[in-house]
Design a protein around this motif. Sequence first.
Motif, PDB file in Angstrom:
ATOM      1  N   GLU A  26      13.664  11.070  -2.069  1.00 17.84           N
ATOM      2  CA  GLU A  26      14.146   9.951  -1.253  1.00 17.84           C
ATOM      3  C   GLU A  26      13.027   8.952  -0.976  1.00 17.84           C
ATOM      4  N   ALA A  27      11.813   9.468  -0.705  1.00 14.54           N
ATOM      5  CA  ALA A  27      10.670   8.578  -0.456  1.00 14.54           C
ATOM      6  C   ALA A  27      10.334   7.759  -1.689  1.00 14.54           C
ATOM      7  N   ARG A  28      10.375   8.420  -2.865  1.00 15.42           N
ATOM      8  CA  ARG A  28      10.098   7.681  -4.101  1.00 15.42           C
ATOM      9  C   ARG A  28      11.087   6.536  -4.291  1.00 15.42           C
ATOM     10  N   LYS A  29      12.379   6.822  -4.094  1.00 16.63           N
ATOM     11  CA  LYS A  29      13.400   5.792  -4.257  1.00 16.63           C
ATOM     12  C   LYS A  29      13.235   4.676  -3.226  1.00 16.63           C
ATOM     13  N   ALA A  30      12.892   5.049  -2.008  1.00 17.05           N
ATOM     14  CA  ALA A  30      12.704   4.046  -0.956  1.00 17.05           C
ATOM     15  C   ALA A  30      11.502   3.158  -1.239  1.00 17.05           C
ATOM     16  N   ILE A  31      10.411   3.768  -1.739  1.00 20.24           N
ATOM     17  CA  ILE A  31       9.216   2.986  -2.069  1.00 20.24           C
ATOM     18  C   ILE A  31       9.505   2.044  -3.223  1.00 20.24           C
ATOM     19  N   GLU A  32      10.185   2.527  -4.246  1.00 24.67           N
ATOM     20  CA  GLU A  32      10.551   1.664  -5.373  1.00 24.67           C
ATOM     21  C   GLU A  32      11.398   0.495  -4.895  1.00 24.67           C
ATOM     22  N   LYS A  33      12.352   0.764  -3.999  1.00 28.19           N
ATOM     23  CA  LYS A  33      13.211  -0.296  -3.465  1.00 28.19           C
ATOM     24  C   LYS A  33      12.397  -1.317  -2.677  1.00 28.19           C
TER      25      LYS A  33
ATOM     26  N   LYS B  20       0.852  -1.186   0.000  1.00 25.51           N
ATOM     27  CA  LYS B  20       0.000   0.000   0.000  1.00 25.51           C
ATOM     28  C   LYS B  20       0.892   1.243   0.000  1.00 25.51           C
ATOM     29  N   LEU B  21       0.927   1.947  -1.127  1.00 25.67           N
ATOM     30  CA  LEU B  21       1.807   3.113  -1.237  1.00 25.67           C
ATOM     31  C   LEU B  21       1.481   4.163  -0.183  1.00 25.67           C
ATOM     32  N   LYS B  22       0.189   4.364   0.087  1.00 25.69           N
ATOM     33  CA  LYS B  22      -0.207   5.375   1.082  1.00 25.69           C
ATOM     34  C   LYS B  22       0.384   5.046   2.450  1.00 25.69           C
ATOM     35  N   TYR B  23       0.369   3.754   2.809  1.00 26.37           N
ATOM     36  CA  TYR B  23       0.900   3.359   4.117  1.00 26.37           C
ATOM     37  C   TYR B  23       2.401   3.603   4.175  1.00 26.37           C
ATOM     38  N   LEU B  24       3.110   3.207   3.108  1.00 29.02           N
ATOM     39  CA  LEU B  24       4.555   3.406   3.090  1.00 29.02           C
ATOM     40  C   LEU B  24       4.899   4.886   3.170  1.00 29.02           C
ATOM     41  N   ALA B  25       4.167   5.720   2.413  1.00 24.70           N
ATOM     42  CA  ALA B  25       4.453   7.151   2.389  1.00 24.70           C
ATOM     43  C   ALA B  25       4.149   7.827   3.726  1.00 24.70           C
ATOM     44  N   ASP B  26       3.106   7.378   4.408  1.00 23.78           N
ATOM     45  CA  ASP B  26       2.679   8.029   5.655  1.00 23.78           C
ATOM     46  C   ASP B  26       3.359   7.468   6.892  1.00 23.78           C
ATOM     47  N   ASN B  27       3.981   6.290   6.752  1.00 20.93           N
ATOM     48  CA  ASN B  27       4.573   5.639   7.924  1.00 20.93           C
ATOM     49  C   ASN B  27       6.067   5.368   7.752  1.00 20.93           C
ATOM     50  N   ASN B  28       6.399   4.394   6.920  1.00 26.50           N
ATOM     51  CA  ASN B  28       7.790   3.956   6.805  1.00 26.50           C
ATOM     52  C   ASN B  28       8.733   5.068   6.342  1.00 26.50           C
ATOM     53  N   PHE B  29       8.261   5.915   5.398  1.00 26.48           N
ATOM     54  CA  PHE B  29       9.147   6.894   4.788  1.00 26.48           C
ATOM     55  C   PHE B  29       8.618   8.324   4.914  1.00 26.48           C
ATOM     56  N   ALA B  30       7.883   8.567   5.975  1.00 24.55           N
ATOM     57  CA  ALA B  30       7.253   9.885   6.150  1.00 24.55           C
ATOM     58  C   ALA B  30       8.273  11.004   6.358  1.00 24.55           C
TER      59      ALA B  30
END
Length: 408
Positions: free
Chosen positions: A344-351, A328-338
């Motif tokens: 940096e968040a885009r690269k982390a989500i892609e990884k 879930k991109l929303k979860y990753l953006a709001d939690n793991n990589f907020a």
Amino acid sequence: MRVTGTRAFGLRTPIIRETDDLVGIVCQSVKDAVEYEKIRINDGDIIGVTEAVVARSQGNYVTVDQIASDVRSKFSGQPAGADSAANKAGAGVHIGVVFPILSRNRFAMLLKAIARGADKVTVQLNYPADEVGNQLISWEDVDDKHLNPYSDCLSEPEYRRLFGKEIKHKFTGVDYVSYYKSLNDNIEIILCADPKRILDYTDQVIAADIHTRARTKRALTVAGAKKVLGLDDILNKPVNNSGYNELYGLLGSNKATEERLKLFPRDCDAFVLKLQKALLEQTGKKVEVLVYGDGGFKDPVGGIWELADPVVTPAFTAGLKGTPNELKLKYLADNNFADLSKDEARKAIEKAIRAKSGSQMGKMESEGTTPRQFTDLLGSLCDLVSGSGDKGTPVILIQGYFDNYAIE
């Protein structure tokens, strides 16, 4: 860099007739789209073909009289197509019909046929709505009258006394109780949500519901019904050279003319494989193929569930099996990589997407991703794109469906 994700195109075709080479027509439509719209076909692209044109090209039709003959045979024990006066009169059969949907093109023709194959028909409508959400009356009306649909069985006079002489459907403007009764003079209507109440009228029953039919059949059998069939048990073999569907019988049928119905298509597995092979020869790409019917979605205004066919996709190629296994991109953006910058968040989500392995079920990172079958999701997408009216696009091309944010 990719700037688009999934794309879906409706492909126009000629009007499909009986005996037409549907594989050839679909291939030509794909070829035309490639040439005129500058579309590039890729491995993993998806072609959806609506069940309506598959059945039409097969000539999978049946008449009202052929249905009546099969109904009469299966409830009276007389051979289908027999020409005796008793057989034509229905052989003294009183048939109960439980939980049909409220539909002119889906059920009215079937009721006309059942009434021709019986001496008497008692139709039990579910209230306040049928199984796909078509309302006879509202829940507010039921509450105001202090009714319990599972215990309070209403005759037509009681229904009229409580709710009025004319109750029209919100969208169609049809009074379905009056309409169904008008199809033959041997039809009576009752209303109740308990299928067993039909046994107060007759012990020979057709379970006319679609997705709940197994439960309804079981309840009636346990309650002592003499004979219980579903719509899937009628016209599951040809009658007098009719069409048929060995899996679904009359389920998924649609009105063609006042005396003829188109059945759900058969032999769809062979069709999708043949079309996939033809597209590979034409394009050099392995395209996945499905046959789709009604989408599995619900109208938020009318509360109507679209799926009046027995399944969304009666056939599909092997590459379409399975369910989504996504983060879930929303979860990753709001939690793991907020706390990261946008880049940096885009690269982390892609990884994270590239690194995922195994099932994501139960993980917080996949929370909110509903694991529906790919074929149900794709069939619903196809149905929404093609529409049900005059768009003239019975073939759908879907591209990039299995791509994700990490694919460029």
